[in-house]
Design a protein around this motif. Structure first.
Motif, mmCIF file in Angstrom:
data_model
loop_
_atom_site.group_PDB
_atom_site.id
_atom_site.type_symbol
_atom_site.label_atom_id
_atom_site.label_comp_id
_atom_site.label_asym_id
_atom_site.label_seq_id
_atom_site.Cartn_x
_atom_site.Cartn_y
_atom_site.Cartn_z
ATOM 1 N N ALA A 251 38.780 23.812 33.893
ATOM 2 C CA ALA A 251 38.970 25.249 33.672
ATOM 3 C C ALA A 251 40.126 25.810 34.493
ATOM 4 C CB ALA A 251 37.690 26.011 33.982
ATOM 5 N N GLU A 252 40.241 25.350 35.743
ATOM 6 C CA GLU A 252 41.266 25.885 36.628
ATOM 7 C C GLU A 252 42.649 25.681 36.037
ATOM 8 O OE1 GLU A 252 41.767 25.374 41.322
ATOM 9 O OE2 GLU A 252 39.761 24.965 40.528
ATOM 10 N N MET A 253 42.871 24.451 35.585
ATOM 11 C CA MET A 253 44.162 24.100 35.005
ATOM 12 C C MET A 253 44.323 24.775 33.639
ATOM 13 S SD MET A 253 45.387 20.209 34.585
ATOM 14 C CE MET A 253 43.961 19.830 33.572
ATOM 15 N N PHE A 254 43.249 24.718 32.882
ATOM 16 C CA PHE A 254 43.288 25.173 31.494
ATOM 17 C C PHE A 254 43.518 26.680 31.397
ATOM 18 C CE2 PHE A 254 41.355 25.591 27.205
ATOM 19 C CZ PHE A 254 42.049 24.570 26.575
ATOM 20 N N PRO B 118 46.005 31.268 35.694
ATOM 21 C CA PRO B 118 46.254 32.697 35.443
ATOM 22 C C PRO B 118 47.727 33.088 35.352
ATOM 23 C CG PRO B 118 45.580 32.326 37.717
ATOM 24 C CD PRO B 118 45.500 31.006 37.044
ATOM 25 N N SER B 119 48.654 32.165 35.574
ATOM 26 C CA SER B 119 50.091 32.481 35.490
ATOM 27 C C SER B 119 50.436 33.685 36.362
ATOM 28 C CB SER B 119 50.508 32.786 34.053
ATOM 29 O OG SER B 119 50.126 31.758 33.206
ATOM 30 N N ARG C 60 54.793 39.431 32.681
ATOM 31 C CA ARG C 60 53.967 39.565 31.481
ATOM 32 C C ARG C 60 53.163 40.865 31.482
ATOM 33 N NH1 ARG C 60 51.584 33.450 30.764
ATOM 34 N NH2 ARG C 60 53.243 32.740 29.400
ATOM 35 N N HIS C 61 53.165 41.544 32.614
ATOM 36 C CA HIS C 61 52.342 42.746 32.724
ATOM 37 C C HIS C 61 53.204 44.007 32.734
ATOM 38 C CE1 HIS C 61 48.782 40.314 33.467
ATOM 39 N NE2 HIS C 61 49.571 39.544 34.206
ATOM 40 N N PRO C 62 52.726 45.079 32.118
ATOM 41 C CA PRO C 62 53.537 46.294 31.987
ATOM 42 C C PRO C 62 53.955 46.887 33.332
ATOM 43 C CG PRO C 62 51.275 46.651 31.211
ATOM 44 C CD PRO C 62 51.441 45.186 31.423
ATOM 45 N N THR C 63 53.108 46.681 34.377
ATOM 46 C CA THR C 63 53.420 47.298 35.669
ATOM 47 C C THR C 63 54.624 46.648 36.355
ATOM 48 O OG1 THR C 63 51.732 45.822 36.530
ATOM 49 C CG2 THR C 63 51.102 48.125 36.208
ATOM 50 N N PHE C 64 55.123 45.533 35.820
ATOM 51 C CA PHE C 64 56.267 44.825 36.401
ATOM 52 C C PHE C 64 57.540 45.672 36.289
ATOM 53 C CE2 PHE C 64 59.824 41.793 35.865
ATOM 54 C CZ PHE C 64 59.718 41.104 37.073
ATOM 55 N N TYR C 65 57.569 46.563 35.352
ATOM 56 C CA TYR C 65 58.800 47.290 35.019
ATOM 57 C C TYR C 65 58.810 48.688 35.629
ATOM 58 C CZ TYR C 65 58.861 43.323 31.947
ATOM 59 O OH TYR C 65 58.826 42.036 31.498
#
Lengths: 121, 315
Positions: free
Chosen positions: A94-97, A100-101, A107-112
């Protein structure tokens, strides 16, 4: 003297208290396959896993699912799938699969960073 | 990972209230305890249909008959939810049924008592289902996911069982002299066995409470039993009946009702198979299973025949 008595919780009677004797039950030649049941509780919602049951074929699985899982308006639609046809991910991986990147914050809107004047975004 | 590390990770999950799911790693003892407990619970629901089924044909009115049928059907459903939860731990339905029928597996001893009068249907719903609900509400938060989910469904349905039981007794308690006597008699017979349902006293064990540590259980037998006594002692006032225990009185210091000593010899005797109905219950289960064999086979043969017919059409 310290007397040790094995505790048995409500609903959990230890095996050493078996009553023993009994008759031999029927053979295994009458086994019905296992089916998983999914219920849509109302229009507009996803089907959700409810449990499983045994049935000889899809039609019987459907009828049994109605009787076992929807006695009180729990659903408006049913899926039954023979359990052997379900492939599941392995929890050990599960951890690998499901990594969470977290390094891919873009990938998240708050990055901008945008000026406050920008409306409706 | 070493076994020690696996066990530590497992306990960390439990401590953080993360549910354990079927394919997750778990200590063998955790699997076994859950399997034994869930299958016993399932068997109890299934065997529990027998004492009530006894009164379906003799219910005093069509309304009562319909209610009783619905209740017994619920018990069957609850048994099936639980069998399906137990199957996720790697045992088969056939194995569980065989263990029940052979006498190897256990079910709640309460169902080894006979249902002698119609008032027993009320007492069973009120006292027996009432005791079961306290355990089941606690189990909605048990650490094994499939068990907890089954319990949530069961609890939603169980409340009707207890309410209809109390109402059945309430009607009798306002009836003729004979009906009132029947009501009191049923309460007298079912009170002590209901208290026994919670199992041996906490003080009888010096073992560590592994089930509590693993959060399979969250309350001890005595805690649940006390909760039950406090609840019933208040409710019975509305029936104008009495409990067959003269030592029940309010304890200001404890803020609970004190109550008398349970006959533990009777408890162990019924567990070991010497209750009034142990034999009948197992015989009935075995008879049903054997007489149903041809139906199970015929259903399979019919399914196969339908499958072949489709294949022929396609070809």
């Amino acid at each position: 003297m310290n007397i040790q008595i094995r505790k048995c919780y409500y609903g959990d009677i230890p095996e050493e208290n078996n009553s023993g004797a009994g008759t031999q039950s029927a053979s295994n030649e009458s086994l019905w396959p296992l089916w998983e049941v999914f219920i849509r509780s109302k229009q507009g919602l996803d089907h959700k896993h409810a449990g499983s049951l045994h049935a000889a074929d899809a039609q019987m699985a459907m009828e049994n699912a109605r009787d076992v899982y929807t006695r009180r308006q729990e659903g408006v639609s049913l899926w039954v799938v023979e359990s052997k046809n379900i492939h599941a991910s392995n929890p050990d991986e599960a951890e690998m699969f499901f990594e969470p990147s977290s390094d891919k914050a873009y990938r998240h809107p708050t990055f901008y960073d945008l000026p406050d004047e920008v409306k409706h975004m | 990972m070493s076994l020690h590390d696996l066990e530590k990770t497992f306990q960390d999950k439990i401590d953080k209230e993360i549910k354990i799911e079927p394919k997750d790693w778990m200590p063998e003892a955790y699997r076994k305890t859950n399997l034994r407990q869930i299958s016993q619970h399932a068997h109890s629901e299934i065997v529990g249909m027998l004492p009530e089924g006894n009164w379906i044909t003799r219910a005093p009115s069509l309304k009562r008959k319909a209610i009783l049928i619905a209740k017994v059907q619920d018990e069957a459903g609850h048994g099936l939810y639980l069998y399906s939860a137990a199957e996720t731990l790697g045992t088969s339905r056939e194995q569980m049924v065989e263990d029940l029928n052979s006498g190897k597996a256990k079910y709640s001893s309460i169902f080894n008592y006979p249902t002698l009068t119609w008032a027993d249907m009320g007492a069973v719903g009120w006292l027996v289902d009432g005791a079961a609900i306290l355990n089941q509400v606690m189990l909605c938060r048990t650490s094994y996911g499939p068990y907890a989910r089954a319990m949530v469904r069961i609890c939603k349905e169980e409340s009707f069982h207890q309410r209809q039981g109390f109402e059945t007794l309430l009607v009798l308690s306002k009836g003729t002299k004979e009906q009132k006597a029947m009501c009191q008699d049923a309460i007298n017979r079912w009170w002590w066995p209901s208290l026994m349902m919670f199992g041996p006293k906490d003080s009888e064990s010096t073992n560590s409470d592994q089930s509590i540590k693993w959060k399979i259980k969250r309350k001890t037998n005595d805690e649940l039993r006390q909760q039950f006594v406090d609840m019933i002692t208040e409710q019975i006032k509305l029936l104008g009946m009495t409990l067959p225990d003269e030592s029940i009185r309010w304890n200001k210091q404890r803020n609970h009702y004190d109550f008398g000593e349970i006959n533990w010899d009777e408890f162990w005797s019924v567990v070991k198979g010497n209750g009034p109905c142990n034999k009948q219950r197992l015989e009935a289960k075995n008879k049903d299973h054997q007489e149903g064999l041809w139906v199970r086979k015929a259903a399979l043969a019919y399914a196969e025949k339908k499958r072949l017919r489709v294949t022929v059409k396609v070809a």
